[in-house]
Write a protein that holds these residues in place. Structure first.
Motif, PDB file in Angstrom:
ATOM      1  N   THR A 178       0.842  -1.198   0.000  1.00 45.07           N
ATOM      2  CA  THR A 178       0.000   0.000   0.000  1.00 45.07           C
ATOM      3  C   THR A 178       0.875   1.244   0.000  1.00 45.07           C
ATOM      4  N   SER A 179       0.815   1.975  -1.086  1.00 43.36           N
ATOM      5  CA  SER A 179       1.650   3.168  -1.253  1.00 43.36           C
ATOM      6  C   SER A 179       0.794   4.425  -1.273  1.00 43.36           C
ATOM      7  N   GLU A 180       1.451   5.573  -1.431  1.00 42.17           N
ATOM      8  CA  GLU A 180       0.750   6.845  -1.561  1.00 42.17           C
ATOM      9  C   GLU A 180      -0.237   6.842  -2.722  1.00 42.17           C
ATOM     10  N   ASN A 181       0.059   6.041  -3.730  1.00 41.04           N
ATOM     11  CA  ASN A 181      -0.799   6.012  -4.909  1.00 41.04           C
ATOM     12  C   ASN A 181      -2.162   5.402  -4.588  1.00 41.04           C
ATOM     13  N   GLU A 182      -2.164   4.249  -3.905  1.00 42.51           N
ATOM     14  CA  GLU A 182      -3.423   3.625  -3.496  1.00 42.51           C
ATOM     15  C   GLU A 182      -4.146   4.479  -2.457  1.00 42.51           C
ATOM     16  N   VAL A 183      -3.357   5.107  -1.576  1.00 51.68           N
ATOM     17  CA  VAL A 183      -3.957   5.977  -0.561  1.00 51.68           C
ATOM     18  C   VAL A 183      -4.681   7.149  -1.215  1.00 51.68           C
ATOM     19  N   ALA A 184      -4.086   7.716  -2.260  1.00 55.56           N
ATOM     20  CA  ALA A 184      -4.736   8.817  -2.976  1.00 55.56           C
ATOM     21  C   ALA A 184      -6.070   8.366  -3.570  1.00 55.56           C
ATOM     22  N   ALA A 185      -6.133   7.107  -4.006  1.00 55.30           N
ATOM     23  CA  ALA A 185      -7.368   6.583  -4.608  1.00 55.30           C
ATOM     24  C   ALA A 185      -8.438   6.305  -3.561  1.00 55.30           C
ATOM     25  N   MET A 186      -8.038   5.815  -2.382  1.00 54.77           N
ATOM     26  CA  MET A 186      -9.027   5.446  -1.361  1.00 54.77           C
ATOM     27  C   MET A 186      -9.422   6.615  -0.463  1.00 54.77           C
ATOM     28  N   GLY A 187      -8.545   7.628  -0.352  1.00 56.34           N
ATOM     29  CA  GLY A 187      -8.759   8.733   0.566  1.00 56.34           C
ATOM     30  C   GLY A 187      -7.996   8.506   1.858  1.00 56.34           C
ATOM     31  N   GLY A 188      -7.376   9.573   2.359  1.00 53.69           N
ATOM     32  CA  GLY A 188      -6.530   9.451   3.537  1.00 53.69           C
ATOM     33  C   GLY A 188      -7.256   8.933   4.759  1.00 53.69           C
ATOM     34  N   GLU A 189      -8.546   9.231   4.880  1.00 54.65           N
ATOM     35  CA  GLU A 189      -9.308   8.804   6.053  1.00 54.65           C
ATOM     36  C   GLU A 189      -9.364   7.281   6.164  1.00 54.65           C
TER      37      GLU A 189
END
Length: 415
Positions: free
Chosen positions: A265-276
């Motif tokens: 899980t990288s910043e890229n997937e986090v950007a897609a799912m939302g930081g929350e």
């Protein structure tokens, strides 16, 4: 052809980075001289722009193109321009193999940069070994591979897990739930994880695999509620990462007591799912976007300037970027008449550079890369807080889970 794909190729063609000329694959001396005289070095770029893993692979394509453009803008390699041939394998291993054959046999590329999943790397490996070409693979992977036709610039299990697993056991506990996508990478990573857990006196309460692209995790969430593991060790990839995190968050589960600890899980997937949905969970990787170094600031700034201020860099786009610069360092050691996959491989052995994550080095024995392991916790803003970094760069040991085997310059050996 996908609309975005057409737009991307149109844009790169306008910049002069896509061409139909390049090195021949049958390397006679005169043919090599002719290619060098053209002032061009043709390479393949083989990352998915569509399909389930495009969420991550599209950014690997961008990082690769950025590095090529930087090198070309600075005068190329000994005055020769790098010419990328971009293909979209559409997240399908069979299509990866088909496109790899095209790049090697028809386009006659001298090297190819590509793949995210191990399934796609395994699919193209016979092409590169049979044709004796060179594949540059930027992704963290399971190890247990020893090929003279692949340059591995991502982390292997010992570089992600040797610090991470003991740290998680110490801070959260010994009951672990293993969840991964159903292919070779998660299974081999979990094999190594279980060895470390056994040494630490920890237990695996469940081990489960879901199909690539899986998006319905209600049964997994129910099992997590029932088992109440201390750690959820995730090797889920692609769109499934987003679905798993969102459904975990919607179920009201708490990362303070049951965190997901990921290798993927990288910043890229986090950007897609939302930081929350990602906040509070952990990732082990050699690189995070927030890493404070001059080289990383330059990389992040250049990436955002080229691809958009909202874009993020991450632990697979970073090696996608630096491996092109290592390719450049290797090729610039060669005469124009001597640029072949074999000579590039020999020239890259032992090459070092200060990458955004720190100084990296290609290990001559096994063509893997010395890297800097880090542990990060995701924050609500979508970035990671780095909690720990290894004191020294760490040697790649691709057969760490199999102590009776060793990858050497002469091939795989029994020890």
């Amino acid at each position: 052809m996908n609309k975005n794909r057409r737009s991307f190729l149109k844009a790169t063609a306008a910049l002069g980075t896509v061409s139909l000329v390049g090195f021949p694959h049958i390397w006679s001396k005169n043919a090599s001289l002719a290619r060098a005289a053209d002032g061009q070095i043709k390479v393949g770029v083989l990352f998915s722009l569509t399909g389930t893993t495009a969420i991550i692979e599209e950014s690997l394509n961008k990082a690769t193109i950025l590095a090529i453009e930087e090198i070309n803008a600075a005068g190329g390699i000994n005055g020769m321009q790098i010419v990328p041939v971009v293909e979209d394998p559409a997240s399908d291993p069979a299509t990866f193999a088909e496109k790899a054959r095209k790049l090697v046999l028809s386009d006659k590329c001298v090297s190819v940069f590509g793949s995210y999943t191990s399934a796609s790397r395994k699919a193209v490996l016979p092409v590169f070994e049979k044709q004796n070409n060179l594949y540059w693979y930027p992704t963290l992977y399971e190890g247990r591979e020893c090929s003279k036709n692949v340059i591995y610039t991502g982390a292997v299990p010992n570089q992600q897990q040797d610090d991470f697993v003991p740290w998680l056991v110490k801070n959260f506990g010994k009951r672990w739930y293993l969840i991964g996508s159903n292919y070779i990478y998660p299974k081999e990573e979990n094999n190594y994880c279980k060895k470390l857990l056994a040494e630490l006196g920890a237990e695996v309460v469940a081990e489960e695999y879901v199909p690539l692209g899986h998006s319905e995790f209600s049964s997994v969430i129910n099992k997590l509620k029932a088992e109440k593991p201390n750690v959820i060790f995730s090797t889920v990839v692609g769109d499934s990462v987003v679905a798993l995190h969102r459904q975990y968050h919607a179920a009201g589960l708490d990362p303070a007591t049951m965190p997901m600890a990921s290798l993927t899980t990288s910043e890229n997937e986090v950007a897609a799912m939302g930081g929350e949905a990602a906040a509070g969970h952990f990732t082990s990787a050699p690189y995070f976007m927030v890493w404070d170094s001059p080289e990383n600031h330059k990389f992040v700034d250049a990436y955002k300037k080229r691809w958009g201020a909202d874009k993020v860099t991450h632990f697979v786009s970073e090696p996608s970027y630096f491996q092109v610069h290592l390719f450049k360092q290797a090729v610039e050691k060669l005469a124009g008449s001597d640029i072949t996959p074999n000579t590039i491989r020999e020239a890259v052995k032992g090459q070092e550079m200060v990458a955004p994550q720190g100084k990296v080095r290609i290990e001559p024995e096994n063509l893997h890369t010395w890297l800097w392991p880090k542990i990060g916790q995701c924050q609500a803003d979508g970035q990671f807080k780095i909690l720990k970094q290894s004191a020294e760069w760490l040697e790649p040991v691709p057969y760490k889970a199999y102590p009776n085997q060793k990858c050497t310059a002469e091939g795989l050996k029994q020890v």
